[in-house]
Design an enzyme around this catalytic site. Structure first.
Site, PDB file in Angstrom:
ATOM      1  N   LYS A 125       0.799  -1.106   0.064  1.00 19.34           N
ATOM      2  CA  LYS A 125       0.020   0.034  -0.031  1.00 19.34           C
ATOM      3  C   LYS A 125       0.719   1.467  -0.105  1.00 19.34           C
ATOM      4  O   LYS A 125       0.676   1.988  -0.748  1.00 19.34           O
ATOM      5  CB  LYS A 125      -0.938  -0.048   1.178  1.00 19.34           C
ATOM      6  CG  LYS A 125      -1.994  -1.021   1.038  1.00 19.34           C
ATOM      7  CD  LYS A 125      -3.062  -0.788   2.121  1.00 19.34           C
ATOM      8  CE  LYS A 125      -4.175  -1.823   1.817  1.00 19.34           C
ATOM      9  NZ  LYS A 125      -5.271  -1.927   3.048  1.00 19.34           N
ATOM     10  N   LYS A 207      -3.710 -11.069  -6.977  1.00 20.98           N
ATOM     11  CA  LYS A 207      -4.923 -11.209  -6.437  1.00 20.98           C
ATOM     12  C   LYS A 207      -6.077 -10.308  -7.072  1.00 20.98           C
ATOM     13  O   LYS A 207      -5.748  -9.139  -7.245  1.00 20.98           O
ATOM     14  CB  LYS A 207      -4.997 -10.996  -4.824  1.00 20.98           C
ATOM     15  CG  LYS A 207      -5.219  -9.766  -4.147  1.00 20.98           C
ATOM     16  CD  LYS A 207      -5.662  -9.914  -2.670  1.00 20.98           C
ATOM     17  CE  LYS A 207      -5.841  -8.511  -2.050  1.00 20.98           C
ATOM     18  NZ  LYS A 207      -6.313  -8.322  -0.933  1.00 20.98           N
ATOM     19  N   LYS A 210     -10.352  -4.967  -5.308  1.00 26.74           N
ATOM     20  CA  LYS A 210     -11.276  -3.704  -5.496  1.00 26.74           C
ATOM     21  C   LYS A 210     -10.459  -2.752  -6.268  1.00 26.74           C
ATOM     22  O   LYS A 210     -11.188  -1.758  -6.992  1.00 26.74           O
ATOM     23  CB  LYS A 210     -11.836  -3.200  -4.271  1.00 26.74           C
ATOM     24  CG  LYS A 210     -12.555  -4.334  -3.440  1.00 26.74           C
ATOM     25  CD  LYS A 210     -12.778  -3.222  -2.084  1.00 26.74           C
ATOM     26  CE  LYS A 210     -13.215  -4.216  -1.048  1.00 26.74           C
ATOM     27  NZ  LYS A 210     -13.290  -3.725   0.529  1.00 26.74           N
TER      28      LYS A 210
HETATM   29  P1  AMP Z   1     -10.984  -6.324   2.243  1.00 24.78           P
HETATM   30  O1  AMP Z   1     -11.723  -6.176   0.781  1.00 24.78           O
HETATM   31  O2  AMP Z   1      -9.450  -6.206   1.916  1.00 24.78           O
HETATM   32  O3  AMP Z   1     -11.770  -5.669   3.237  1.00 24.78           O
HETATM   33  O4  AMP Z   1     -11.014  -7.919   2.308  1.00 24.78           O
HETATM   34  C1  AMP Z   1     -12.158  -8.526   2.923  1.00 24.78           C
HETATM   35  C2  AMP Z   1     -11.863 -10.006   3.054  1.00 24.78           C
HETATM   36  O5  AMP Z   1     -11.882 -10.495   1.535  1.00 24.78           O
HETATM   37  C3  AMP Z   1     -10.770 -10.635   3.585  1.00 24.78           C
HETATM   38  O6  AMP Z   1     -11.001 -11.721   4.489  1.00 24.78           O
HETATM   39  C4  AMP Z   1      -9.789 -10.741   2.457  1.00 24.78           C
HETATM   40  O7  AMP Z   1      -8.891 -11.654   2.728  1.00 24.78           O
HETATM   41  C5  AMP Z   1     -10.770 -11.629   1.368  1.00 24.78           C
HETATM   42  N1  AMP Z   1     -10.167 -11.353   0.063  1.00 24.78           N
HETATM   43  C6  AMP Z   1     -10.161  -9.956  -0.535  1.00 24.78           C
HETATM   44  N2  AMP Z   1      -9.423 -10.382  -1.768  1.00 24.78           N
HETATM   45  C7  AMP Z   1      -9.545 -11.746  -1.910  1.00 24.78           C
HETATM   46  C8  AMP Z   1      -9.376 -12.723  -3.137  1.00 24.78           C
HETATM   47  N3  AMP Z   1      -8.934 -11.980  -4.250  1.00 24.78           N
HETATM   48  N4  AMP Z   1      -9.521 -13.819  -2.886  1.00 24.78           N
HETATM   49  C9  AMP Z   1      -9.653 -14.333  -1.745  1.00 24.78           C
HETATM   50  N5  AMP Z   1     -10.077 -13.710  -0.719  1.00 24.78           N
HETATM   51  C10 AMP Z   1      -9.996 -12.340  -0.798  1.00 24.78           C
END
Ligand code: AMP
Ligand code: TRP
Length: 350
Positions: A125, A207, A210
């Protein structure tokens, strides 16, 4: 560590699960397959489940206030649309439980700079947000540890990218317990074996996130079916021309197979047999169709919920009341241990 502890193994009727997501833009298929989808069955397997909307974490990037409010409500609707049930789970907004911020500070005094400097997500980040590398971004994992330790959570279902943050939360908890006796429950991550890391459709070595600049790279949870299909049709593969599971050499095909299997429930053998004599075109289209089928009920329910803002607000209000009450136990214990209370209370406490 139980990193591969499967959520379906055994019941844990006295334990607590907690997880969270940031209200920053729509969620992706990665969030759904890697995280949210796994939260639903946990509601039946654990005595308590808490699902938080971490708006304070979102502030590490400048937010428009009106948009942040909207995103919080949208995320609450997404939680419910995915099957989180307010009768069985506490659904709440992080900043509405002030103890998160207080515990964040206390835990930061038990966290070494070097530990935070090692966090890969911070490094990534910091690269991306060159003009706003604020102290909050740096100490983000401490606030996350506070979210978890505040409720004596035993299990934390997350995608693989959060494993390092979870390890830090465990280290902090163990360190505090080593000094003051058992203050915190040391949490275990629950990382599902399937689809723990859904990849970017345009660059399958990364990965799915968003924040990817390309629309084609990510499937959003609320994308219309036609859009989903179009994105899968344009997914990057390779020139090998054979459908097999080889993450190293064919990351695009491997990602499509992973998504297909997660949405259809097929095993690796079944999926490979299904596509054995096919070209990539069929793999792309059928994966798109499987995703559409999986997301359709979520999108429909989401739209119904967004038409009922009063109901959503009621759920979040009740959640905040429950979470505040639960947080008191741990905070009281820790304040007492640290010497922040006088005769067991603080001036101004009710
Ligand atoms: P965040 O969008 O960073 O707040 O992530 C929310 C949840 O989604 C967390 O548990 C992340 O580990 C999971 N997550 C985010 N992106 C991925 C991805 N590409 N594959 C699997 N899990 C994900
Ligand atoms: N850092 C997590 C993410 O980006 C979100 C999060 C914040 C979280 N607090 C948490 C996840 C507590 C699990 C438990 O995905």
């Amino acid at each position: 560590m139980n990193q591969n502890d499967n959520a379906s193994e055994g019941t844990n009727q006295s334990q607590t699960v907690l997880s969270a997501a940031q209200p920053t833009g729509q969620l992706t298929l990665g969030n759904y397959l890697g995280a949210l989808r796994h939260w639903v069955p946990l509601q039946d397997q654990y005595a308590n489940s808490l699902y938080c909307i971490v708006d304070l974490h979102a502030l590490t990037v400048r937010q428009d206030p009106q948009e942040l409010r909207q995103r919080v409500m949208e995320l609450a609707a997404i939680y419910l649309a995915c099957g989180i049930d307010p009768q069985r789970s506490t659904i709440f907004i992080q900043s509405h439980v002030p103890a998160h911020s207080e515990l964040n500070w206390l835990l930061s005094t038990f966290t070494q700079m070097g530990e935070l400097e090692r966090m890969t997500q911070f490094k990534e980040k910091a690269q991306r947000h060159k003009t706003n590398i604020n102290a909050g971004l740096f100490s983000y994992p401490v606030l996350m540890a506070a979210d978890i330790l505040l409720y004596d959570a035993h299990k934390v279902p997350v995608g693989e990218d959060q494993k390092q943050h979870l390890e830090l939360a465990r280290d902090i908890a163990t360190r505090v317990n080593g000094v003051y006796g058992k203050i915190f429950q040391v949490p275990d991550p629950l990382i599902a074996k399937e689809a723990a890391r859904v990849k970017d459709l345009q660059d399958p070595t990364k990965k799915m996130s968003k924040s990817a600049p390309s629309e084609l790279a990510k499937i959003m949870l609320l994308d219309e079916p036609a859009k989903i299909l179009k994105k899968f049709k344009k997914a990057v593969t390779d020139s090998e021309g054979v459908i097999r599971y080889d993450e190293q050499n064919q990351p695009g095909v491997a990602n499509l197979l992973t998504i297909f299997r997660a949405c259809t429930g097929q095993s690796e053998e079944e999926a490979l047999a299904h596509f054995s004599h096919n070209m990539y075109g069929k793999l792309k289209v059928e994966t798109g169709e499987a995703v559409i089928a999986a997301l359709d009920p979520v999108r429909t329910r989401y739209q119904e919920l967004m038409d009922e803002p009063g109901y959503l607000a009621g759920v979040l209000k009740e959640g905040a009341v429950q979470a505040r009450a639960r947080a008191e136990g741990v905070m009281g214990r820790f304040q007492e241990a640290l010497g922040l209370t006088l005769d067991g209370t603080r001036f101004g406490d009710a």
